[in-house]
Design an enzyme around this catalytic site. Structure first.
Site, short mmCIF file in Angstrom:
data_model
loop_
_atom_site.label_atom_id
_atom_site.label_comp_id
_atom_site.label_asym_id
_atom_site.label_seq_id
_atom_site.Cartn_x
_atom_site.Cartn_y
_atom_site.Cartn_z
N SER A 150 0.87 -1.17 0.00
CA SER A 150 0.00 0.00 0.00
C SER A 150 0.91 1.22 0.00
O SER A 150 1.62 1.47 0.97
CB SER A 150 -0.89 -0.03 1.24
N LYS A 152 -1.07 -1.04 -4.46
CA LYS A 152 -2.22 -0.17 -4.15
C LYS A 152 -1.67 1.23 -3.99
O LYS A 152 -0.69 1.43 -3.26
CB LYS A 152 -2.87 -0.67 -2.86
N LYS A 208 -2.60 5.23 -2.96
CA LYS A 208 -3.57 6.10 -2.33
C LYS A 208 -3.85 7.26 -3.28
O LYS A 208 -2.92 7.81 -3.89
CB LYS A 208 -2.99 6.66 -1.02
N ASP A 217 -6.87 3.45 -3.55
CA ASP A 217 -7.63 3.60 -2.31
C ASP A 217 -7.82 5.09 -2.06
O ASP A 217 -6.84 5.84 -1.94
CB ASP A 217 -6.86 2.96 -1.13
N GLU A 269 -10.88 1.29 -3.85
CA GLU A 269 -11.23 1.13 -2.44
C GLU A 269 -11.79 2.42 -1.86
O GLU A 269 -11.22 3.50 -2.04
CB GLU A 269 -9.95 0.71 -1.68
N ASP A 285 -13.97 -0.33 2.64
CA ASP A 285 -13.11 -0.44 3.83
C ASP A 285 -13.85 0.25 4.99
O ASP A 285 -14.62 -0.39 5.72
CB ASP A 285 -11.74 0.23 3.51
N LYS A 288 -10.49 -5.50 7.88
CA LYS A 288 -9.45 -5.14 8.85
C LYS A 288 -10.00 -5.53 10.20
O LYS A 288 -11.00 -4.93 10.66
CB LYS A 288 -9.20 -3.63 8.86
N GLY A 318 -4.76 -3.59 6.62
CA GLY A 318 -3.99 -3.35 7.84
C GLY A 318 -4.05 -1.90 8.23
O GLY A 318 -4.50 -1.04 7.47
O1 OSB Z 1 -7.07 2.61 4.22
O2 OSB Z 1 -5.86 0.90 4.05
C1 OSB Z 1 -6.05 2.02 4.53
C2 OSB Z 1 -3.02 2.96 6.73
C3 OSB Z 1 -3.58 3.95 7.52
C4 OSB Z 1 -4.89 4.31 7.29
C5 OSB Z 1 -5.66 3.69 6.31
C6 OSB Z 1 -5.10 2.69 5.53
C7 OSB Z 1 -3.76 2.33 5.74
C8 OSB Z 1 -3.04 1.31 4.96
C9 OSB Z 1 -2.01 0.54 5.72
O3 OSB Z 1 -3.19 1.19 3.78
C10 OSB Z 1 -1.49 -0.67 5.06
C11 OSB Z 1 -0.69 -1.54 6.03
O4 OSB Z 1 -1.04 -1.65 7.22
O5 OSB Z 1 0.32 -2.13 5.58
MG MG Z 2 -8.41 1.58 2.86
#
Ligand code: OSB
Ligand code: MG
Length: 378
Positions: A143, A169, A171, A196, A221, A246, A270, A298
């Site tokens: 991510s 992934k 952001k 995401d 996402e 999510d 999660k 995560g």
């Molecule tokens: O939306 O997946 C998310 C981290 C902080 C807040 C939101 C998200 C995330 C991650 C973390 O994508 C991914 C990881 O824990 O490796």
């Molecule tokens: Mg997410």
């Protein structure tokens, strides 16, 4: 646990608020994370068996209303007092004990996981066996947070692909979306790629999603707000790329409703967000019965929380790579040692040992503890 096994009585509880420095910052649609606060609990039962669990909410209420400090308070004030000294059948007996406590999913996760760990030790079965999981390893994706430039993002993608990561992934947020994805696709035309948005768009942005729809993304996402399930169902009808929820899914009931109205085709599970691995398994089972793909997300958990995410991912419905970057990306020191690693083919091995499956590093747990509360039931 089988109903015939002896109930568990928790005699001692300890809850800690920790603060770990991060090696790299992590930026999402809602802000930048510079350090990681998290909460761990230690439960000890009347036979002296110890279980640990983690509730890894963020420090600021932008991902969920719950934060590390409210997780800590929720455990201390509401949740731990309602379980200490009670006869509990296992993780499945917890909901009844705090049926009056709304929310506090991260806090509930810490207790749920600690109870699973105790059950694992008492039954001499690994977490994976107890959960009914089959896989020997979990496929991992990276991510990638919002970077300073598109070039920096492209560099990180190359690095992770070289390291074996099985999907990327990225952001996105308004202004950091179509152009970014276009450039990523120009360089990496056929990699498994997803985005995401962490709730940073609204239905006014449908044209942006129609553009993103052309890049053969595995999924988008959480494009819209966490309570916008109805709007997600509208958006899903406008685009062919699957929507993955999510933030919107806090329970199996939320999953049922979202699926019923066609708000998503995939769910990111999660455990912290939904209240533990017990509820995660319910969502997994429901999604499997309804042909909805799931994968494990995560929240930068330390190795304690990740151990449960890894065991959970052994269930057969976890079809897409998990967000489980090794802690070495974020932490100088993990709370387990040795920590889990992602192998060169992009997999994490699922432990077969009983209990957590990893060794706790008490020295480091002590070193990063900022607040601690413990009590004993007589
Ligand atoms: O939306 O997946 C998310 C981290 C902080 C807040 C939101 C998200 C995330 C991650 C973390 O994508 C991914 C990881 O824990 O490796
Ligand atoms: Mg997410």
């Amino acid at each position: 646990m089988s109903p015939s096994s002896k109930p568990i009585v928790i005699k001692k509880i300890e809850v800690r608020l920790l603060r770990l420095p991060l090696i790299t910052t992590f930026t999402t649609g809602f802000g930048t994370i510079n350090y990681k606060e998290t909460v761990v609990v230690r439960l000890e039962d009347s036979d002296g068996v110890v279980g640990w669990g983690e509730g890894a909410a963020l420090s600021f209420p932008n991902y969920s209303p719950e934060t590390a400090i409210t997780t800590y308070l929720g455990l201390k004030e509401y949740l731990l007092p309602s379980i200490v000294g009670k006869r509990i059948s296992g993780p499945e007996g917890l909901d009844n004990l705090y049926s009056q406590v709304k929310g506090y999913h991260f806090a509930k996760t810490a207790i749920d996981c600690a109870m699973w760990m105790i059950c694992s030790i008492k039954s001499q079965q690994s977490l994976k066996q107890l959960l009914g999981g089959k896989s020997e390893s979990v496929a991992i994706g990276e991510s990638i947070g919002i970077k300073n430039s598109i070039d920096e993002t492209l560099e990180e993608i190359s690095l992770r692909l070289d390291q074996g990561y099985q999907r990327i992934k990225i952001k996105i947020k308004p202004g950091w979306d179509v152009e970014l994805v276009r450039k990523v696709r120009a360089k990496f035309s056929d990699i498994p790629l997803m985005v995401d948005a962490n709730s940073s768009y609204s239905l006014n942005d449908v044209p942006i999603f129609k553009k993103l729809d052309k890049f053969n993304l595995m999924m988008i996402e959480q494009p819209l707000g966490d309570t916008d399930i109805v709007d997600h169902s509208f958006l899903q009808k406008e685009i062919t790329t699957p929507i993955c929820l999510d933030e919107s899914i806090l329970s199996v009931e939320d999953a049922r409703k979202a699926i019923k109205i066609g708000a998503c085709k995939i769910i990111n599970i999660k455990p912290g967000r939904v209240g533990g691995i017990s509820e995660s398994k319910k969502i997994h089972d429901f999604c499997q019965d309804n042909n909805i793909g799931v994968w494990c997300g995560g929240l930068l958990e330390t190795g304690i929380g990740r151990a449960f995410n890894i065991a959970l991912s052994s269930l057969p419905g976890f079809k897409y790579p998990a967000d489980m970057s090794p802690s070495s990306f974020f932490y100088k020191e993990d709370l387990i040692d040795p920590t889990y690693e992602v192998d060169k083919n992009g997999y994490i091995a699922i432990p077969t040992a009983t209990g957590l499956g990893y060794n706790l590093e008490m020295k480091r747990i002590n070193k990063y503890t900022k607040q601690k509360y413990n009590t004993r039931a007589y």
